[in-house]
Write an enzyme that holds these catalytic residues in place. Structure first.
Site, PDB file in Angstrom:
ATOM      1  N   GLY A  70      16.352  -1.913 -17.796  1.00 41.98           N
ATOM      2  CA  GLY A  70      17.315  -2.138 -16.726  1.00 41.98           C
ATOM      3  C   GLY A  70      16.926  -1.527 -15.401  1.00 41.98           C
ATOM      4  CG  ASN A 149      27.232   3.453 -16.339  1.00 44.45           C
ATOM      5  OD1 ASN A 149      27.525   2.961 -15.250  1.00 44.45           O
ATOM      6  ND2 ASN A 149      26.742   4.664 -16.455  1.00 44.45           N
ATOM      7  CD  GLN A 178      26.470   0.413 -20.686  1.00 46.98           C
ATOM      8  OE1 GLN A 178      26.951  -0.028 -21.720  1.00 46.98           O
ATOM      9  NE2 GLN A 178      25.670   1.466 -20.677  1.00 46.98           N
ATOM     10  CB  SER A 198      18.535  -2.383 -20.499  1.00 44.67           C
ATOM     11  OG  SER A 198      17.700  -1.417 -21.097  1.00 44.67           O
ATOM     12  N   GLY A 199      17.341  -4.024 -23.250  1.00 48.24           N
ATOM     13  CA  GLY A 199      17.456  -4.305 -24.679  1.00 48.24           C
ATOM     14  C   GLY A 199      18.131  -3.229 -25.492  1.00 48.24           C
ATOM     15  CG  HIS A 200      18.154   1.140 -24.508  1.00 49.44           C
ATOM     16  ND1 HIS A 200      18.980   2.240 -24.562  1.00 49.44           N
ATOM     17  CD2 HIS A 200      17.873   0.946 -23.203  1.00 49.44           C
ATOM     18  CE1 HIS A 200      19.183   2.691 -23.338  1.00 49.44           C
ATOM     19  NE2 HIS A 200      18.527   1.920 -22.500  1.00 49.44           N
ATOM     20  CB  THR A 236      -1.263  -6.745 -21.864  1.00 52.04           C
ATOM     21  OG1 THR A 236      -2.554  -6.928 -21.275  1.00 52.04           O
ATOM     22  CG2 THR A 236      -1.217  -7.439 -23.218  1.00 52.04           C
ATOM     23  CB  CYS A 324      20.885   8.477 -16.288  1.00 55.45           C
ATOM     24  SG  CYS A 324      20.335   6.937 -17.048  1.00 55.45           S
TER      25      CYS A 324
END
Length: 375
Positions: A70, A149, A178, A198-200, A236, A324
């Site tokens: 993110g 968030n 979020q 964001s994937g997590h 990559t 954060c």
């Protein structure tokens, strides 16, 4: 352990781990290679791109570009647009954005950009008239999160986008980190140009995300190198993580248990507010205008960090707000902006559930909170 801090991060879903595991072991080819082994990696990436596009309701899979998460997506969206359009250096954002947007805009203001900061009321909600009045001829980009968030408050993104379209030529960026996997998203229909994920935050691993770039919107590459991602982001590709993101997106699209998550959140919230006279909800009381998994509650007279410590010792994971800045002893910038008094804000706790949260865990957490409250 009872994990109630899913806005900080989520566990990797078993199905996601199963999907990515071969790409960590036997399927290790470089997706830029011309031979068949490399082409298999490329096919896996494109399949994941289609899965993410489907979750977000994007019109074209090519509008999805994979990133590291993110923060990169937010920085690329805002910084990239300003690089592409140096004459349009007026930015509009809110005081309650994630640090990835808020701190970036503060930095941009220091180097010559003009930033208009939209305030929120005591419920954490925007006044759309403030947005209308702030739009100017040189407004380049408006960046507003879909869901906060810390409080879970949802912003009326479709209305915001319509106002931007009607009153300016600005590009509209959404930090959707979020919200993905928790509320429906339809970028095909929404007046949105850029959208960060964001994937997590929805059961993929850390280190992978995406930026939706509506067809026709031009951004310079954020990373310059070998020209991967159709020249938009070099390096990559992290095939295992991208495959995981795609599978997580597919699971989120298929998930039908949102009302169960909401019911558990409502039960937790109602019980805390009913049992403890010093408990106060932060964010709108209208639960339909918050994420279905999030409650931010202050325990007046207590120190939030101390509550976190005691719950941690009892096996319950919660936070005082954004992960954060969880080490900071200052009160949340979000709650401060909402006008929450210091003595209330300092005792704030964020509870955030996931699809894996159970009723038994919620009842056990309530019992533990009661025990701590009585010590």
């Amino acid at each position: 352990m009872i994990y109630l801090d899913n806005n900080a991060t989520t566990c990797v879903a078993p199905e996601v781990f199963e999907a990515m595991q071969p790409y960590l072991t036997t399927l290790y080819g470089n997706p830029s290679s011309a031979y068949q082994f490399g082409r298999r990696m490329r096919d896996a990436i494109e399949n994941a791109r289609a899965q993410v596009a489907d979750l977000l309701g994007a019109k074209n899979a090519g509008e999805i570009v994979f990133t590291s998460g993110g923060s990169e997506s937010d920085n690329w969206a805002i910084g990239g647009f300003l690089e592409q359009n140096p004459a349009r250096r007026h930015i509009i954002t809110t005081r309650v954005e994630h640090e990835a947007v808020r701190n970036l805009c503060e930095h941009l203001a220091e180097i010559g950009c003009v930033v208009t900061w939209l305030e929120v009321d005591q419920n954490g909600e925007l006044d759309l008239d403030d947005l209308r009045k702030s739009l100017r001829g040189d407004t380049g980009i408006v960046s507003i999160m879909l869901a906060n968030n810390e409080t879970g408050v949802l912003f009326p993104i479709e209305e915001v986008g319509s106002i931007i379209r009607e009153h300016s030529g600005a590009v509209f960026h959404i930090d959707g980190v979020q919200a993905v996997g928790k509320v429906p998203i339809n970028l095909r229909e929404w007046p949105v140009d850029l959208f960060s994920i964001s994937g997590h935050k929805f059961h993929a691993p850390k280190g992978v995300g995406a930026l939706y770039i509506r067809r026709g919107v031009k951004l310079p590459p954020f990373i310059i190198g070998g020209g991967q991602e159709q020249g938009r982001r070099s390096g990559t590709e992290a095939v295992p993580n991208i495959v995981a993101l795609g599978r997580a997106a597919q699971l989120a699209k298929e998930f039908t248990g949102h009302e169960q998550v909401r019911s558990l959140r409502d039960h937790l919230e109602k019980e805390i507010l009913a049992r403890f006279q010093n408990a106060r909800l932060n964010g709108t009381a209208n639960r339909e205008r918050r994420l279905p998994n999030t409650s931010n509650i202050s325990f007046v007279g207590y120190e939030g960090q101390e509550i976190v410590r005691m719950l941690d010792e009892a096996g319950v994971c919660v936070s005082t707000g954004s992960a954060c800045n969880s080490e900071s002893r200052e009160v949340s910038a979000v709650l401060k902006t909402m006008g929450i008094p210091f003595e209330i804000a300092r005792g704030s706790i964020r509870f955030s559930l996931s699809r894996y949260t159970t009723a038994a865990e919620i009842d056990e957490a309530l019992s533990i909170i009661a025990e701590i409250r009585n010590t």
